[in-house]
Design a protein around this motif. Structure first.
Motif, PDB file in Angstrom:
ATOM      1  N   GLU A 218       0.914  -1.103  -0.198  1.00 25.94           N
ATOM      2  CA  GLU A 218       0.074   0.035  -0.108  1.00 25.94           C
ATOM      3  C   GLU A 218       0.714   1.270  -0.054  1.00 25.94           C
TER       4      GLU A 218
ATOM      5  N   LEU B  56      -3.000  -4.218  -2.351  1.00 25.12           N
ATOM      6  CA  LEU B  56      -4.448  -4.136  -1.629  1.00 25.12           C
ATOM      7  C   LEU B  56      -4.650  -2.955  -1.373  1.00 25.12           C
TER       8      LEU B  56
ATOM      9  N   VAL C 239      -6.678  -9.432  -5.212  1.00 27.59           N
ATOM     10  CA  VAL C 239      -6.015 -10.698  -5.075  1.00 27.59           C
ATOM     11  C   VAL C 239      -6.166 -11.291  -3.863  1.00 27.59           C
ATOM     12  N   ASP C 240      -6.396 -12.558  -3.852  1.00 30.97           N
ATOM     13  CA  ASP C 240      -6.357 -13.438  -2.617  1.00 30.97           C
ATOM     14  C   ASP C 240      -5.736 -14.739  -2.762  1.00 30.97           C
ATOM     15  N   ARG C 241      -4.536 -14.883  -2.030  1.00 29.45           N
ATOM     16  CA  ARG C 241      -3.699 -16.043  -1.592  1.00 29.45           C
ATOM     17  C   ARG C 241      -2.814 -15.605  -0.409  1.00 29.45           C
ATOM     18  N   ILE C 242      -2.632 -16.717   0.542  1.00 28.28           N
ATOM     19  CA  ILE C 242      -1.755 -16.390   1.501  1.00 28.28           C
ATOM     20  C   ILE C 242      -0.129 -16.859   1.015  1.00 28.28           C
TER      21      ILE C 242
ATOM     22  N   LYS D  26     -13.705 -10.260   0.915  1.00 25.57           N
ATOM     23  CA  LYS D  26     -12.327 -10.611   1.513  1.00 25.57           C
ATOM     24  C   LYS D  26     -11.752  -9.855   2.665  1.00 25.57           C
TER      25      LYS D  26
ATOM     26  N   LEU E  63     -11.578 -12.352   5.607  1.00 26.88           N
ATOM     27  CA  LEU E  63     -10.038 -12.632   5.892  1.00 26.88           C
ATOM     28  C   LEU E  63      -9.173 -11.811   6.537  1.00 26.88           C
ATOM     29  N   ASN E  64      -9.041 -10.598   5.786  1.00 30.16           N
ATOM     30  CA  ASN E  64      -8.194  -9.688   6.380  1.00 30.16           C
ATOM     31  C   ASN E  64      -8.643  -9.308   7.890  1.00 30.16           C
TER      32      ASN E  64
ATOM     33  N   HIS F  37      -7.855 -11.879  10.409  1.00 26.58           N
ATOM     34  CA  HIS F  37      -6.501 -11.825  10.446  1.00 26.58           C
ATOM     35  C   HIS F  37      -6.095 -10.833  11.692  1.00 26.58           C
TER      36      HIS F  37
ATOM     37  N   HIS G 174       2.179 -18.699   9.219  1.00 26.69           N
ATOM     38  CA  HIS G 174       1.864 -17.418   9.156  1.00 26.69           C
ATOM     39  C   HIS G 174       2.099 -16.579  10.291  1.00 26.69           C
TER      40      HIS G 174
ATOM     41  N   ASP H 146       3.742 -10.440  11.408  1.00 27.86           N
ATOM     42  CA  ASP H 146       3.748  -9.912   9.953  1.00 27.86           C
ATOM     43  C   ASP H 146       2.297  -9.410   9.708  1.00 27.86           C
ATOM     44  N   ILE H 147       1.527 -10.088  10.152  1.00 26.62           N
ATOM     45  CA  ILE H 147       0.027  -9.708  10.006  1.00 26.62           C
ATOM     46  C   ILE H 147       0.027  -8.476  10.720  1.00 26.62           C
TER      47      ILE H 147
ATOM     48  N   LYS I 135      -4.829  -1.002   9.719  1.00 28.54           N
ATOM     49  CA  LYS I 135      -5.853  -2.183   9.135  1.00 28.54           C
ATOM     50  C   LYS I 135      -7.363  -2.369   9.903  1.00 28.54           C
TER      51      LYS I 135
ATOM     52  N   ARG J 198     -10.505  -2.656   8.212  1.00 23.04           N
ATOM     53  CA  ARG J 198     -10.969  -4.097   8.231  1.00 23.04           C
ATOM     54  C   ARG J 198     -12.058  -4.266   8.975  1.00 23.04           C
TER      55      ARG J 198
HETATM   56  O1  LIG Z   1      -0.760  -8.283   3.701  1.00 21.61           O
HETATM   57  P1  LIG Z   1      -1.066  -7.353   4.833  1.00 21.61           P
HETATM   58  O2  LIG Z   1      -0.114  -7.080   5.760  1.00 21.61           O
HETATM   59  O3  LIG Z   1      -2.001  -6.086   4.326  1.00 21.61           O
HETATM   60  O4  LIG Z   1      -2.245  -8.123   5.610  1.00 21.61           O
HETATM   61  C1  LIG Z   1      -1.920  -9.311   6.165  1.00 21.61           C
HETATM   62  C2  LIG Z   1      -2.837 -10.518   5.653  1.00 21.61           C
HETATM   63  O5  LIG Z   1      -4.187 -10.390   6.265  1.00 21.61           O
HETATM   64  C3  LIG Z   1      -2.724 -10.763   4.182  1.00 21.61           C
HETATM   65  O6  LIG Z   1      -1.580 -10.779   3.949  1.00 21.61           O
HETATM   66  C4  LIG Z   1      -3.256 -11.726   3.849  1.00 21.61           C
HETATM   67  O7  LIG Z   1      -2.891 -13.105   4.169  1.00 21.61           O
HETATM   68  C5  LIG Z   1      -3.795 -11.875   2.376  1.00 21.61           C
HETATM   69  O8  LIG Z   1      -4.550 -10.652   2.093  1.00 21.61           O
HETATM   70  C6  LIG Z   1      -4.449 -13.070   1.876  1.00 21.61           C
HETATM   71  O9  LIG Z   1      -4.741 -12.801   0.322  1.00 21.61           O
END
Ligand SMILES: O=P(O)(O)OC[C@@H](O)[C@@H](O)[C@H](O)[C@H](O)CO
Ligand SMILES: NC(=O)c1ccc[n+]([C@@H]2O[C@H](COP(=O)([O-])OP(=O)(O)OC[C@H]3O[C@@H](n4cnc5c(N)ncnc54)[C@H](O)[C@@H]3O)[C@@H](O)[C@H]2O)c1
Length: 505
Positions: free
Chosen positions: A145, A194, A234-237, A303, A307-308, A311, A376, A380-381, A388, A392
């Motif tokens: 971002e 994102l 996009v969506d994938r860990i 998403k 998901l976010n 997280h 994971h 990091d998250i 966020k 979110r």
């Molecule tokens: O990547 P960020 O730091 O914006 O957020 C952490 C996670 O929520 C993110 O990486 C997810 O794993 C991802 O958005 C899945 O598609």
């Protein structure tokens, strides 16, 4: 495609590059290098390698795309990774592992898509020179971002421009000049950051630079009319290099791959655009889970909120309780149940989308969080959790309160956990927070926000301020939330109650 098996005989580990490829992979690699560069990739990071480049691998494997990728790093610090890629001739393995619909998936796929490596800070002319290539068709990026942001830059076209949108503007201008504004010379630009409506945002910044630099009006029209800035989600860990298992993976692969990139099996790319664009990049044709859609909003909302949101929520609660990884929190009897409750009873019911479909997605997300092969990291998250949380989770908190007349209990607890997590002090330029058991942990966020929270917590600890005043100040901080959360009846008291419970523990 290789399937990871258990113990194989130890092999010698030459560095993965074209010289260490086996015959079948070598021919695949050589074929790819003979393709013209059709894609410019801005970003050498994990995500693109585990997502877009992996998809390009699928297209190549199916013989659906005769184009290769030129990769470039968006900021000077990416040079080391770019060189590493170059040393491996752009080759690496995507390690795709997880449980999908009850089935165990464990694959190591060799990815070979890069034919050119350009460090724009050292090879500015080469970078700009690529703009004149008639074969070039697509630009893809992921610069976080922070990278997809406007940063004023004065007109100095002979020196590398720092920001990604700045570089892109000059690149497009060179292309416009090289092809004398020909309508067919426009590119398909696919930012993966994102950021809501990422394509629109990128185009807006490019036009701002064009304005700053007094570039001709016809150029701006060419940018708008003949280049496609696609909004996508996009969506994938993708967790990147699997440090703990790298040695055993290299042993099984028989090579030393310094760019192993771990990702889950699930992926989705929703792109707002005419389905006919699949003719330009045949992702759908290749059978990938890619959707060309008329309206991206439902995908984005689903998403980001589920998901976010989950997280961000579980990172705050989990870190305070001393957990390290997503899976540990979701597996924990008590905390895992709270995460499920938050998703199913607080987030899903207030989304204005089909409930059955949302529940299916939410179940899938929980399954993805439980992926036994993905490490994971919560830290990091949790990076930049304040912004966020605002994007979110706060919208869910507000909608829930409006709809049910009470506060969502788990989201409220998560907000209290976040405030407690940010009880920080500064040490060697880093901000250190405290878990509930008193152990330290590093908190990474905007320094100005961290300083304000540090000050407030210090005042409480020195008896200069009551805890309730801290809560009042934090909830009322418009710089954090863009609104005054004290306006939400009962939120301050609920947060106070949670903080007191945490302290008693
Ligand atoms: O990547 P960020 O730091 O914006 O957020 C952490 C996670 O929520 C993110 O990486 C997810 O794993 C991802 O958005 C899945 O598609
Ligand atoms: N990893 C995932 O699971 C995942 C999934 C979906 C989306 N994303 C998005 O990807 C981003 C993280 O990417 P990653 O996982 O590849 O991490 P990474 O650290 O491997 O790569 C980050 C990339 O962004 C660049 N970058 C970082 N800060 C920048 C800045 N200020 N200006 C320009 N470029 C900058 C880096 O040079 C690098 O190319 C997140 O912001 C997230 O939005 C990640």
């Amino acid at each position: 495609m290789l399937t990871i098996t258990s113990d194989q005989e130890p092999l010698q580990y030459p560095l993965l590059n074209k010289n260490s490829l086996k015959a079948n992979h070598l021919s695949q690699y050589v074929r790819m290098t003979e393709y013209p560069v059709k894609v410019l990739q801005i970003g050498e990071g994990n995500f693109l390698r585990g997502f877009f480049d992996w998809m390009m691998g699928q297209l190549h494997m199916r013989g659906l795309y005769e184009g290769s990728i030129a990769v470039t790093q968006p900021r000077p610090t990416g040079a080391a990774k770019l060189q590493e890629l170059q040393r491996q001739d752009g080759l690496y393995h995507a390690i795709i592992r997880g449980i999908q619909q009850g089935e165990r998936i464990e694959e190591a796929e060799l990815i070979a898509g890069f034919s050119m490596f350009i460090d724009p800070y050292q090879e500015w002319d080469t970078f700009l020179g690529l703009s004149a290539s008639p074969e070039l068709d697509i630009i893809v990026s992921n610069t976080t971002e922070a990278g997809l942001a406007y940063q004023f830059s004065s007109w100095n076209p002979d020196k590398p421009i720092r920001s990604y949108p700045g570089k892109l503007t000059l690149f497009l201008y060179h292309r416009y000049v090289a092809f004398s504004a020909h309508p067919d010379s426009g590119l398909m630009i696919m930012p993966c950051e994102l950021v809501e409506r990422n394509g629109d945002r990128l185009q807006e910044i490019v036009l701002q630079h064009a304005e700053d630099w007094n570039l001709p009006e016809p150029f701006k029209r060419w940018v708008m009319e003949h280049n496609l800035f696609l909004n996508s989600l996009v969506d994938r860990i993708v967790t990147g290099f699997p440090q703990a298992e790298a040695e055993s993976l290299n042993k099984q692969l028989g090579v030393q791959d310094k760019l192993l990139t771990a990702a889950e099996p699930y992926y989705l790319w929703a792109i707002e655009g005419d389905p006919a664009l699949d003719g330009r990049l045949p992702l759908k044709q290749a059978g990938l889970n890619v959707h060309w859609v008329a309206d991206l909003r439902p995908f984005q909302l689903r998403k980001v909120r589920i998901l976010n949101g989950a997280h961000t929520l579980l990172a705050a609660i989990g870190l305070l309780h001393g957990f390290r990884e997503v899976r540990e929190v979701v597996q924990h009897a008590e905390l895992g149940a709270r995460v499920r409750q938050a998703v199913m009873e607080e987030i899903v019911p207030v989304l204005p989308l089909d409930t059955d479909e949302l529940k299916r997605y939410a179940e899938e997300v929980i399954e993805r969080f439980l992926n036994p092969f993905i490490q994971h990291q919560l830290t990091d998250i949790a990076m930049n959790s304040l912004s966020k949380f605002k994007v979110r989770l706060i919208p869910t908190l507000i909608s829930y309160r409006e709809r049910f007349g009470v506060l969502p209990p788990i989201l409220t607890e998560a907000l209290a956990s976040l405030i407690r997590l940010y009880n920080v002090h500064e040490e060697d330029g880093r901000y250190i927070g405290r878990r509930l058991d008193g152990m330290d942990l590093v908190v990474r966020d905007d320094a100005a926000h961290l300083r304000r929270l540090q000050q407030l917590w210090e005042q409480v600890e020195q008896g200069e301020r009551k805890l309730s005043e801290l809560v009042d100040q934090v909830l009322g901080d418009r710089e954090l939330w863009d609104s005054d959360l004290n306006e939400m009846d009962g939120l301050g008291d609920a947060i106070m109650a949670h903080l007191l419970t945490m302290e008693r523990r």
